[in-house]
Design a protein around this motif. Structure first.
Motif, PDB file in Angstrom:
ATOM      1  N   GLU A  32       0.823  -1.205   0.000  1.00 14.86           N
ATOM      2  CA  GLU A  32       0.000   0.000   0.000  1.00 14.86           C
ATOM      3  C   GLU A  32       0.860   1.259   0.000  1.00 14.86           C
ATOM      4  N   LEU A  35       2.360   1.907  -3.462  1.00 17.13           N
ATOM      5  CA  LEU A  35       1.402   2.479  -4.396  1.00 17.13           C
ATOM      6  C   LEU A  35       1.139   3.950  -4.082  1.00 17.13           C
ATOM      7  N   GLY A  39       2.043   6.945  -6.609  1.00 19.71           N
ATOM      8  CA  GLY A  39       1.020   7.921  -6.956  1.00 19.71           C
ATOM      9  C   GLY A  39       1.466   9.345  -6.673  1.00 19.71           C
ATOM     10  N   TRP A 159      -3.805   3.878   2.028  1.00 23.55           N
ATOM     11  CA  TRP A 159      -4.838   3.844   0.991  1.00 23.55           C
ATOM     12  C   TRP A 159      -5.501   5.207   0.831  1.00 23.55           C
ATOM     13  N   THR A 162      -3.267   7.126  -1.275  1.00 23.50           N
ATOM     14  CA  THR A 162      -3.200   6.562  -2.624  1.00 23.50           C
ATOM     15  C   THR A 162      -4.316   7.105  -3.497  1.00 23.50           C
ATOM     16  N   ARG A 163      -5.539   7.046  -3.003  1.00 20.48           N
ATOM     17  CA  ARG A 163      -6.647   7.495  -3.855  1.00 20.48           C
ATOM     18  C   ARG A 163      -6.593   8.999  -4.082  1.00 20.48           C
ATOM     19  N   TRP A 166      -3.503   9.702  -6.889  1.00 23.73           N
ATOM     20  CA  TRP A 166      -3.739   9.164  -8.228  1.00 23.73           C
ATOM     21  C   TRP A 166      -4.946   9.830  -8.884  1.00 23.73           C
ATOM     22  N   LEU A 181      -3.725   4.722 -14.685  1.00 22.28           N
ATOM     23  CA  LEU A 181      -3.640   4.123 -13.352  1.00 22.28           C
ATOM     24  C   LEU A 181      -3.383   2.626 -13.447  1.00 22.28           C
ATOM     25  N   LEU A 185      -5.025  -0.879  -9.021  1.00 23.00           N
ATOM     26  CA  LEU A 185      -5.553   0.319  -8.371  1.00 23.00           C
ATOM     27  C   LEU A 185      -6.970   0.607  -8.860  1.00 23.00           C
ATOM     28  N   ARG A 188      -9.258  -1.627  -7.020  1.00 19.83           N
ATOM     29  CA  ARG A 188      -9.411  -1.194  -5.622  1.00 19.83           C
ATOM     30  C   ARG A 188     -10.293   0.043  -5.525  1.00 19.83           C
ATOM     31  N   LEU A 189     -10.170   0.962  -6.482  1.00 22.04           N
ATOM     32  CA  LEU A 189     -11.017   2.152  -6.472  1.00 22.04           C
ATOM     33  C   LEU A 189     -12.483   1.775  -6.661  1.00 22.04           C
ATOM     34  N   ASP A 192     -13.671   0.470  -3.480  1.00 23.39           N
ATOM     35  CA  ASP A 192     -13.767   1.524  -2.486  1.00 23.39           C
ATOM     36  C   ASP A 192     -15.070   2.300  -2.641  1.00 23.39           C
TER      37      ASP A 192
END
Length: 260
Positions: A32, A35, A39, A159, A162-163, A166, A181, A185, A188-189, A192
């Protein structure tokens, strides 16, 4: 994927890390954090491609200039650093004193000269990275509270960052897209967004059919409409960045609840 996409971000990350990289604690969430750092390098490269005058231009977020977006990303790093300090010391240090304080920070940051705004991003992300590297293994599982009021372990900060970096790199509106991306990822988005809807009790019945994945994602009882497209395009839509290149019944895809 753009020519300045993932490969460029990796190059920038190597430059930032240098030869004397200090290691994280053994209990840190290594994948994590990697990433999140990649990002951050991706965002930094997109920011570097903007000249000072372009910072005043619009981002992809309605009503937000690029300067406001950069200020937000910088102050987000400081807010997450406060959560890391909370995990390490046990002293409650919220991300923000209030939503109003957060909004004032962004407004004030956006009004800074471009040089100061760039320094805000650079210094705040270094501070967060150092805080992550200094956090002992046991503290990664210490509970902290997000700005949305969720109680999470400190490892969730990786995390959360990360979001931010990116997705907001795309929001800078200077050439990056969701196709830049990493595939994992994007997955995962999507998860999320769906998890956020479930936490808030949003009733969403929908079948997502990513053309570049092996299986669809069925939400609700499966009786809702089907929307198909590349995973990058689906994630753009799910995160509220518009519907493009999607296949669906009717003139427009169904309305979605907000992401965050």
């Amino acid at each position: 994927m753009s020519t300045d996409g993932l490969a460029g971000a990796r190059e920038e990350l190597r430059r930032r890390q240098g030869a004397g990289l200090r290691e994280d604690a053994p209990g840190a969430p290594a994948a994590e954090l990697a990433l999140a750092r990649l990002g951050t390098a991706f965002f930094a490269r997109r920011l570097a491609l903007l000249d000072d005058a372009e910072l005043a231009g619009p981002s992809l977020l309605p009503g937000w200039s690029r300067a406001a977006l950069v200020a937000h990303v910088g102050y987000n790093a400081r807010a997450l650093t406060r959560l890391v300090a909370w995990a390490e010391t046990g002293v409650e240090t919220p991300m923000y004193a209030s939503p109003e304080q957060r909004a004032r920070e962004i407004e004030r940051g956006a009004s800074q000269p471009p040089r100061a705004l760039r320094a805000l991003f650079a210094h705040s992300e270094v501070h967060l990275n150092v805080a992550w590297r200094d956090l002992p293994s046991a503290a990664w599982d210490a509970e902290v509270v997000t700005a949305q009021g969720r109680t999470v372990p400190a490892r969730e900060t990786a995390w959360m960052r990360t979001r931010e970096v990116w997705v907001h790199a795309v929001d800078l509106a200077n050439g990056a897209g969701f196709g830049d991306l990493p595939p994992a990822l994007l997955d995962r988005l999507a998860a999320d967004v769906v998890a956020g809807w479930r936490r808030r009790g949003e009733a969403v019945s929908l079948t997502l059919r990513p053309e570049d994945r092996d299986a669809p994602l069925v939400l609700g009882d499966g009786s809702g409409p089907e929307v198909a497209g590349a995973q990058a395009d689906l994630v753009r839509w799910l995160t509220g960045r518009g519907a493009r290149r999607l296949t669906h019944a009717g003139e427009a895809p169904p309305a979605l609840p907000r992401w965050l």
